[in-house]
Design an enzyme around this catalytic site. Sequence first.
Site, PDB file in Angstrom:
ATOM      1  N   SER A 226       0.839  -1.196   0.000  1.00 62.76           N
ATOM      2  CA  SER A 226       0.000   0.000   0.000  1.00 62.76           C
ATOM      3  C   SER A 226       0.880   1.254   0.000  1.00 62.76           C
ATOM      4  O   SER A 226       1.708   1.414  -0.895  1.00 62.76           O
ATOM      5  CB  SER A 226      -0.964  -0.056   1.192  1.00 62.76           C
ATOM      6  OG  SER A 226      -1.987   0.889   1.058  1.00 62.76           O
TER       7      SER A 226
ATOM      8  N   ASP B 202      -9.543  -3.759  -5.880  1.00 67.60           N
ATOM      9  CA  ASP B 202      -8.881  -2.886  -4.921  1.00 67.60           C
ATOM     10  C   ASP B 202      -9.411  -1.463  -5.054  1.00 67.60           C
ATOM     11  O   ASP B 202      -9.121  -0.767  -6.029  1.00 67.60           O
ATOM     12  CB  ASP B 202      -7.364  -2.920  -5.164  1.00 67.60           C
ATOM     13  CG  ASP B 202      -6.582  -2.231  -4.064  1.00 67.60           C
ATOM     14  OD1 ASP B 202      -7.204  -1.549  -3.227  1.00 67.60           O
ATOM     15  OD2 ASP B 202      -5.350  -2.372  -4.047  1.00 67.60           O
TER      16      ASP B 202
ATOM     17  N   HIS C 274      -6.929  -6.055  -0.841  1.00 69.01           N
ATOM     18  CA  HIS C 274      -5.869  -5.095  -0.530  1.00 69.01           C
ATOM     19  C   HIS C 274      -5.195  -5.470   0.793  1.00 69.01           C
ATOM     20  O   HIS C 274      -3.971  -5.464   0.899  1.00 69.01           O
ATOM     21  CB  HIS C 274      -6.468  -3.687  -0.453  1.00 69.01           C
ATOM     22  CG  HIS C 274      -5.450  -2.602  -0.275  1.00 69.01           C
ATOM     23  ND1 HIS C 274      -4.820  -1.989  -1.343  1.00 69.01           N
ATOM     24  CD2 HIS C 274      -4.942  -2.027   0.848  1.00 69.01           C
ATOM     25  CE1 HIS C 274      -3.976  -1.070  -0.887  1.00 69.01           C
ATOM     26  NE2 HIS C 274      -4.032  -1.084   0.433  1.00 69.01           N
TER      27      HIS C 274
END
Length: 336
Positions: free
Chosen positions: A139, A271, A300
């Site tokens: 991320s 996502d 995610h």
Amino acid sequence: MDSSIKEEVPVHEEFILCCGVETQVLKCGPWTNLFNEQRANRPKLLIFIITGNPGFCSFYVPFAKTLYSLTNRHFPVWVISHAGHALAPKDKKILTTSDDSNAQEIKDIYGLQGQVEHKLAFLRTHVPKEMKLVIIGHSIGCYISLEILKLAPELPIIRSFLLFPTIERLSETPNGRIATPLLCWLRYALYVFGYLLLKPWPEKIRSLITRIGLQMMNVQYEFSVLNILEPFCIANAVYLGGQEMMKVVERDNETIRAHLSKLTFYYGTMDAWCPTKYYEDIKKDFPEGDIRLCEKKLPHAFIIHFYGEMAGMIADWLKDDLSKIEALTHGSVTDS
């Protein structure tokens, strides 16, 4: 196999001062201080995981342990918290080093660029400069990983895996459109709410609520997760999130182009932080790059329930690189 991995892998927890800020580091493997190892016994490579936001290391432990086992337990796997996202328990000693940078030298350490400098300071202080590195970003950890490649070309990074990368147009994503007003405009209300609601609670109550919540979600954890309900840590995670929405805008094509041979991008198909259009765009701009679209419908937040699948893929992608390093290691031992 999964249960034996979790039981047998040694994991060492440390709280250190990095740039003057309490920082949690979780270390898979028997190596706790890479400088104390004799050069002949020192591992030749470190796998270094940079988390998403919030940067709670504990949730990454099953992923790190599985990856450590799947790489034949030959290389340490370390996970670092973000600055301000972890506070040491009262009974835990905080380690310091004489080389630690002064907090005042890093402007806005809890912000996005400060987090980049925080990770760089750790690598320069706690990892021998000749040790090869594999960096895994998740991320916003992917954005930080790219910044490290740009700002520290002297680091011997051989590969960087960017998992579900939030590296561009973050506020325009489905989740970003919801998060931006909350994190940027209403964050002070969130601070007040967090401090008024959570600060008065005794630690035992917060611990109980956290355990119940995680058990309901079937989330595994080995180390303290009290920071989830710590107002100081929540405030810093919210602040970092607001900066992400404002500052993660244009993809850094220059850095990607310069380091493309080291990079593997892994995009999700569902996502909301990183739509498939972003995958299509980067694939179009870098057709020769190792840019992959998930075929397993991983979310995610893969670290919660799908860490085994992700660790298996990374171990497979690393196989050739690690074989070369192991061959060099055996060669140097034989020569000596």
